[in-house]
Design a protein around this motif. Structure first.
Motif, PDB file in Angstrom:
ATOM      1  N   LEU A 160       0.999  -1.092   0.088  1.00 29.86           N
ATOM      2  CA  LEU A 160       0.233  -0.068  -0.461  1.00 29.86           C
ATOM      3  C   LEU A 160       0.875   1.318   0.309  1.00 29.86           C
ATOM      4  CD1 LEU A 160      -2.838  -0.816   2.270  1.00 29.86           C
ATOM      5  CD2 LEU A 160      -2.832  -0.687   0.050  1.00 29.86           C
ATOM      6  N   THR A 161       1.509   0.784   0.859  1.00 28.44           N
ATOM      7  CA  THR A 161       3.120   2.608   0.913  1.00 28.44           C
ATOM      8  C   THR A 161       3.046   2.772  -0.297  1.00 28.44           C
ATOM      9  OG1 THR A 161       3.665   1.808   2.575  1.00 28.44           O
ATOM     10  CG2 THR A 161       4.885   3.263   1.052  1.00 28.44           C
ATOM     11  N   GLU A 162       4.123   2.150  -0.997  1.00 31.22           N
ATOM     12  CA  GLU A 162       3.999   1.747  -2.375  1.00 31.22           C
ATOM     13  C   GLU A 162       3.496   2.250  -3.670  1.00 31.22           C
ATOM     14  OE1 GLU A 162       5.966  -2.251  -3.304  1.00 31.22           O
ATOM     15  OE2 GLU A 162       8.180  -1.793  -1.848  1.00 31.22           O
ATOM     16  N   ALA A 163       2.356   1.588  -3.542  1.00 32.45           N
ATOM     17  CA  ALA A 163       1.582   2.828  -4.663  1.00 32.45           C
ATOM     18  C   ALA A 163       1.183   3.333  -3.892  1.00 32.45           C
ATOM     19  CB  ALA A 163      -0.112   1.638  -4.259  1.00 32.45           C
ATOM     20  N   SER A 164       0.322   4.391  -2.730  1.00 30.41           N
ATOM     21  CA  SER A 164       0.813   5.277  -2.606  1.00 30.41           C
ATOM     22  C   SER A 164       1.547   6.045  -3.327  1.00 30.41           C
ATOM     23  CB  SER A 164       0.585   5.621  -1.189  1.00 30.41           C
ATOM     24  OG  SER A 164      -0.657   4.954  -0.503  1.00 30.41           O
ATOM     25  N   GLU A 165       2.889   5.652  -2.846  1.00 29.75           N
ATOM     26  CA  GLU A 165       4.465   6.460  -3.327  1.00 29.75           C
ATOM     27  C   GLU A 165       3.960   6.894  -4.951  1.00 29.75           C
ATOM     28  OE1 GLU A 165       7.436   4.658  -1.935  1.00 29.75           O
ATOM     29  OE2 GLU A 165       7.798   5.501  -0.466  1.00 29.75           O
ATOM     30  N   THR A 166       3.769   5.412  -5.026  1.00 30.19           N
ATOM     31  CA  THR A 166       3.323   5.910  -7.194  1.00 30.19           C
ATOM     32  C   THR A 166       2.520   7.376  -7.650  1.00 30.19           C
ATOM     33  OG1 THR A 166       4.254   4.193  -7.326  1.00 30.19           O
ATOM     34  CG2 THR A 166       2.955   4.439  -9.563  1.00 30.19           C
ATOM     35  N   ASP A 167       1.865   6.981  -6.536  1.00 28.14           N
ATOM     36  CA  ASP A 167       0.361   8.514  -6.854  1.00 28.14           C
ATOM     37  C   ASP A 167       0.596   9.728  -6.385  1.00 28.14           C
ATOM     38  OD1 ASP A 167      -2.061   8.713  -7.873  1.00 28.14           O
ATOM     39  OD2 ASP A 167      -2.465   9.354  -4.826  1.00 28.14           O
ATOM     40  N   ARG A 168       1.996   9.292  -5.741  1.00 29.87           N
ATOM     41  CA  ARG A 168       2.276  10.935  -4.485  1.00 29.87           C
ATOM     42  C   ARG A 168       3.310  11.845  -6.182  1.00 29.87           C
ATOM     43  NH1 ARG A 168       6.589  11.949  -2.999  1.00 29.87           N
ATOM     44  NH2 ARG A 168       7.368   9.873  -1.851  1.00 29.87           N
ATOM     45  N   ILE A 169       3.915  10.342  -6.694  1.00 28.72           N
ATOM     46  CA  ILE A 169       4.994  11.270  -7.764  1.00 28.72           C
ATOM     47  C   ILE A 169       4.878  11.431  -8.153  1.00 28.72           C
ATOM     48  CG2 ILE A 169       6.649  10.433  -8.783  1.00 28.72           C
ATOM     49  CD1 ILE A 169       7.399   8.215  -6.582  1.00 28.72           C
ATOM     50  N   VAL A 170       4.168  10.756  -9.078  1.00 31.14           N
ATOM     51  CA  VAL A 170       3.436  11.229 -10.641  1.00 31.14           C
ATOM     52  C   VAL A 170       2.276  13.034 -10.331  1.00 31.14           C
ATOM     53  CG1 VAL A 170       1.877  10.156 -12.804  1.00 31.14           C
ATOM     54  CG2 VAL A 170       3.540   8.790 -11.581  1.00 31.14           C
ATOM     55  N   ALA A 171       1.621  12.343  -9.264  1.00 30.56           N
ATOM     56  CA  ALA A 171       0.441  13.627  -9.105  1.00 30.56           C
ATOM     57  C   ALA A 171       1.383  14.576  -9.529  1.00 30.56           C
ATOM     58  CB  ALA A 171      -0.195  13.259  -8.013  1.00 30.56           C
ATOM     59  N   ARG A 172       2.237  14.344  -8.358  1.00 30.71           N
ATOM     60  CA  ARG A 172       3.363  15.946  -8.444  1.00 30.71           C
ATOM     61  C   ARG A 172       4.258  16.820  -9.273  1.00 30.71           C
ATOM     62  NH1 ARG A 172       8.038  16.530  -3.840  1.00 30.71           N
ATOM     63  NH2 ARG A 172       8.724  18.506  -4.237  1.00 30.71           N
ATOM     64  N   VAL A 192       8.743   7.788 -13.632  1.00 31.79           N
ATOM     65  CA  VAL A 192       8.207   7.915 -12.074  1.00 31.79           C
ATOM     66  C   VAL A 192       9.338   7.704 -11.098  1.00 31.79           C
ATOM     67  CG1 VAL A 192       7.427   6.374 -10.325  1.00 31.79           C
ATOM     68  CG2 VAL A 192       6.194   6.355 -12.387  1.00 31.79           C
ATOM     69  N   GLU A 193      10.755   6.974 -11.306  1.00 35.50           N
ATOM     70  CA  GLU A 193      11.926   6.875 -10.925  1.00 35.50           C
ATOM     71  C   GLU A 193      12.824   8.667 -11.069  1.00 35.50           C
ATOM     72  OE1 GLU A 193      10.797   4.597 -13.257  1.00 35.50           O
ATOM     73  OE2 GLU A 193      10.532   2.662 -11.621  1.00 35.50           O
ATOM     74  N   GLU A 194      12.947   8.518 -12.418  1.00 31.95           N
ATOM     75  CA  GLU A 194      13.626   9.922 -12.911  1.00 31.95           C
ATOM     76  C   GLU A 194      12.907  11.481 -11.656  1.00 31.95           C
ATOM     77  OE1 GLU A 194      14.851  12.978 -16.343  1.00 31.95           O
ATOM     78  OE2 GLU A 194      13.764  11.634 -16.966  1.00 31.95           O
ATOM     79  N   ALA A 195      11.480  10.765 -11.853  1.00 36.07           N
ATOM     80  CA  ALA A 195      11.034  12.276 -11.431  1.00 36.07           C
ATOM     81  C   ALA A 195      10.573  11.877  -9.279  1.00 36.07           C
ATOM     82  CB  ALA A 195       9.162  11.808 -11.216  1.00 36.07           C
ATOM     83  N   ASP A 196      10.731  11.268  -9.220  1.00 32.74           N
ATOM     84  CA  ASP A 196      10.860  10.805  -7.683  1.00 32.74           C
ATOM     85  C   ASP A 196      12.535  11.007  -7.159  1.00 32.74           C
ATOM     86  OD1 ASP A 196      10.445   9.708  -5.127  1.00 32.74           O
ATOM     87  OD2 ASP A 196      11.744   7.492  -5.785  1.00 32.74           O
ATOM     88  N   ARG A 197      13.856  10.797  -7.867  1.00 32.46           N
ATOM     89  CA  ARG A 197      15.083  10.779  -7.781  1.00 32.46           C
ATOM     90  C   ARG A 197      14.892  13.227  -7.878  1.00 32.46           C
ATOM     91  NH1 ARG A 197      19.858   8.420  -7.152  1.00 32.46           N
ATOM     92  NH2 ARG A 197      18.867   5.783  -7.057  1.00 32.46           N
ATOM     93  N   ALA A 198      14.131  13.658  -9.155  1.00 31.60           N
ATOM     94  CA  ALA A 198      14.175  14.732  -8.821  1.00 31.60           C
ATOM     95  C   ALA A 198      13.315  15.858  -7.706  1.00 31.60           C
ATOM     96  CB  ALA A 198      12.819  15.411 -10.318  1.00 31.60           C
ATOM     97  N   GLN A 199      12.588  14.481  -7.687  1.00 29.23           N
ATOM     98  CA  GLN A 199      11.704  15.105  -6.376  1.00 29.23           C
ATOM     99  C   GLN A 199      12.319  15.208  -5.127  1.00 29.23           C
ATOM    100  OE1 GLN A 199       7.514  13.495  -6.115  1.00 29.23           O
ATOM    101  NE2 GLN A 199       7.599  14.369  -8.666  1.00 29.23           N
ATOM    102  N   GLY A 200      12.742  14.750  -5.215  1.00 25.68           N
ATOM    103  CA  GLY A 200      14.088  14.469  -3.656  1.00 25.68           C
ATOM    104  C   GLY A 200      14.839  15.839  -3.648  1.00 25.68           C
TER     105      GLY A 200
END
Length: 709
Positions: A160-172, A192-200
């Motif tokens: 559930l956490t991983e699914a929620s993170e996908t949702d959060r990262i893509v929405a942002r 998604v991976e590139e977006a995650d790193r950039a947001q971090g």
């Protein structure tokens, strides 16, 4: 973390619309790229317009205004194509990820259902055991243990956490692409991976600037809560963790926590702020643990600088208290799995620092009021409020070691380190280093957890479901070395280590059982005398005694049900022999503390929390034997307490007749064709296990120097 998806929401998620959007944006991307570059058809394009604009001869106002307008307009075509490509990549990644999340959830739910574990719509797991009639036979019904439920809950939470993170990262990421109403955004993240790193990285830069403004102790609770929520989202994202750590630098990282945790001047955090700090401390610890696994030049420099800063003192404006860097950093190592090399080097530097301060002991080095700030908010004080001094850096370090069992095993197989921690180092009560305190040595609690990790190969702060007693040779060396060192302490055995040693011995229950039941004590798998002394010291605490007995009981039942060569009566006799050994250890514990009884008057056995985490899961039929024998033992233990713990020291196994009867019955059920299981031979069966208990008790008493009085 923002709201987490529920099982119901993820299960009901329909991906058809998202797949259609992926296909539409793929088509749109192709069209826009042709408009931007002209494709292969040589049609009018943004690139062609830009080329013609650059080649044309412009005069007057056109040389500036018109040319700039045409060039900018031409660029919009390529920006639109790049933005469309990013949208397509993000939606495609989201679709792939959600397909996987839904499949993982379905698989988990189906797997758990086979173990009679039900997952409700909110994501909570519960035991769902059918009736005997529904299952066909009550003997075939599996009843999930608490440990199985804990592991199941972690599995569901992770999905559930991983699914929620996908949702959060893509929405942002999508919001960032459309933030400008009148202009196209230049190329964004394509996955998604590139977006995650950039947001971090973006979050790290933002909070680095906020911390750089100073006065972090004046942050409002709302701002501290936002910081903590961000940490919870990003603590496993290398894009954030490494950027944050290296951006602050080693000294900046330490100064930040020192200022935030205890600004002094009567403003030491309490109440809701202290609770928030405890959460932030754990999330920051996990963030730094994640960053420590990076081997970039910048991160390697940060790790070296953190260790070098251990001996520096960090003050705060307006107050005299200046804790050492080791004290601050160790309080940022309480959660997460740190890099092995970093832990080894940090621990060596910390120990070297303490040894160079000789003849001063740790309480004088770390507990001095001139340096002892309040740095730990992960636990509660005697009044139930969050916040404790956390002055002994060895405590935080050993917590980190316990979360990396490979490092723990190596540490306790180093004779110098093992001697230092188990024999030589003076631990102290951090709540009152120079007074009596409450007698609890917090850092020695962490020592016990690290020792448990070293001998089991398991992180004691995570639930486990084991399937065997298998261990590595280095883990066995830890056990043997620990038994030797701790048995040598006699009645000075540290009370904080009793429960952890009980769990460790239970984890090695097969070896403990074979050793306790040895006829030749000089040839037992484990050193018999060391095992007896440590078992005695463990038994001086009610809960630790329960943990040890529960682990040994399971090993006895497992041995009864295992395949063996030769006459099965050997397992019956070994069961009795071990019971006699254990009762001798318990008697010695009672006799040691007869003038200072510390056990509560009520036993109240319900299973001892944590024991099953470290012993193998057994089949349902075998588990019933474990439970039945444990219940008989518990009833006798309560009777013993009611009788003021009276035991005949010449035959102190006699109070275990009910337990021996239960073990004999279990053995007979497993070997119904044996002569001792035949009707009318109950006396002979109980004589066999009873005499073995007498022998085991007599042997242990002799080794301990106990004789008839």
């Amino acid at each position: 973390m923002a709201d987490t998806l529920t099982v119901q929401e993820l299960t009901d998620l329909r991906l058809g619309g998202l797949k259609t959007a992926v296909d539409d944006w793929k088509t749109m991307t192709g069209r826009l790229e042709k408009l931007a570059t002209g494709g292969d058809g040589g049609q009018v394009s943004g690139e062609g317009l830009r080329s013609k604009a650059n080649a044309a001869t412009w005069k007057g106002v056109n040389a500036t205004v018109s040319r700039e307008f045409v060039t900018k307009t031409a660029k919009q075509f390529s920006d639109a194509a790049a933005e469309a490509k990013s949208v397509h990549g993000l939606l495609q990644g989201a679709h792939s990820d959600f397909v996987k999340h839904k499949a993982d959830l379905r698989t988990a739910i189906d797997d758990l259902a086979k173990r009679n574990i039900y997952v409700n719509g909110n994501g909570s797991v519960i035991a769902s055991v059918p009736s005997g009639a529904a299952a066909g036979s009550s003997d075939d019904i599996h009843k999930p243990t608490d440990e199985e439920l804990d592991v199941a809950q972690r599995r569901i939470n992770k999905i559930l956490t991983e699914a929620s993170e996908t949702d959060r990262i893509v929405a942002r990421a999508l919001r960032a692409l459309v933030k400008n109403k009148y202009d196209f955004t230049e190329k964004g993240a394509d996955s998604v991976e590139e977006a995650d790193r950039a947001q971090g990285r973006a979050d790290a830069e933002y909070w680095k600037r906020e911390i750089g403004k100073g006065h972090v102790d004046e942050w409002s609770e709302e701002k501290l809560a936002r910081f903590n929520e961000m940490l919870e989202d990003q603590r496993d994202n290398p894009g954030f963790t490494e950027t944050f750590a290296t951006g602050l630098g080693a000294d900046g990282t330490l100064q930040f926590w020192r200022d935030l945790a205890d600004p002094g001047q009567g403003n030491t955090p309490e109440g809701e702020r202290a609770k928030l700090l405890g959460q932030a401390q754990q999330n920051l610890s996990m963030s730094l643990a994640n960053a420590s696994h990076s081997h970039s030049p910048e991160m390697e420099a940060w790790k070296r600088d953190i260790i070098a800063a251990g001996g520096k003192q960090f003050g705060h404006e307006g107050i005299m208290v200046k804790p050492y860097g080791f004290q601050i950093m160790s309080n940022l190592m309480v959660k997460g799995k740190f890099d092995s090399d970093f832990l080894n080097e940090y621990g060596d530097a910390l120990r070297t620092f303490e040894e160079k301060k000789k003849p001063f002991e740790p309480e004088a080095i770390w507990g001095n009021p001139g340096i002892a700030a309040q740095l730990d908010y992960t636990g509660k004080d005697a009044d139930g409020d969050f916040g404790r001094p956390g002055t002994d850096p060895m405590g935080g370090y050993l917590k980190a070691v316990s979360h990396n069992p490979d490092v723990a095993t190596k540490l306790f197989n180093d004779d110098d380190w093992a001697d230092y921690l188990l024999k030589d180092r003076e631990f102290y009560d951090e709540d009152d280093p120079f007074g009596q305190g409450d007698g609890t040595t917090q850092s020695r609690d962490a020592l016990g957890k690290a020792l448990l990790a070293a001998g089991t190969g398991l992180n004691p702060d995570q639930p486990h479901v084991l399937t065997s007693y298998e261990h590595t040779d280095p883990q066995r060396q830890v056990l043997e070395g620990t038994l030797g060192r701790l048995s040598g302490k006699g009645d000075d055995f540290p009370p904080e280590l009793r429960d952890d040693m009980a769990l460790l011995l239970g984890n090695w229950g097969d070896e403990v059982h074979q050793s306790a039941s040895s006829l030749d004590t000089a040839a037992s798998p484990l050193n018999y005398e060391d095992l007896l002394e440590v078992s005695k010291q463990v038994s001086r605490d009610q809960n630790a005694y329960g943990l040890l007995t529960e682990g040994v009981n399971q090993a006895i039942i497992t041995d009864i049900h295992a395949e063996h060569q030769g006459d099965p009566e050997e397992e019956l006799k070994r069961a009795g022999q071990t019971v006699g050994f254990m009762e001798s250890a318990r008697y010695q514990a009672i006799d040691t503390d007869k003038d200072d009884p510390s056990w509560p008057a009520k036993w109240g056995y319900h299973g001892f929390g944590g024991a099953a985490n470290f012993v193998p899961v057994v089949g349902d039929a075998l588990q019933r034997g474990v439970d039945s024998a444990a219940y008989a033992w518990q009833l006798e233990e309560q009777q013993r307490i009611d009788d003021k713990a009276a035991i005949d020291n010449t035959q102190n196994f006699q109070s275990r007749q009910g337990y021996l009867q239960a073990l004999g019955d279990e053995w007979s059920a497993e070997h119904p064709d044996h002569r001792l299981s035949q009707e009318g031979n109950e006396y002979l069966r109980q004589d066999s296990i009873g005499n073995s208990a007498f022998n085991g008790n007599s042997t242990a008493n002799r080794i301990a120097g106990i004789g008839p009085q």
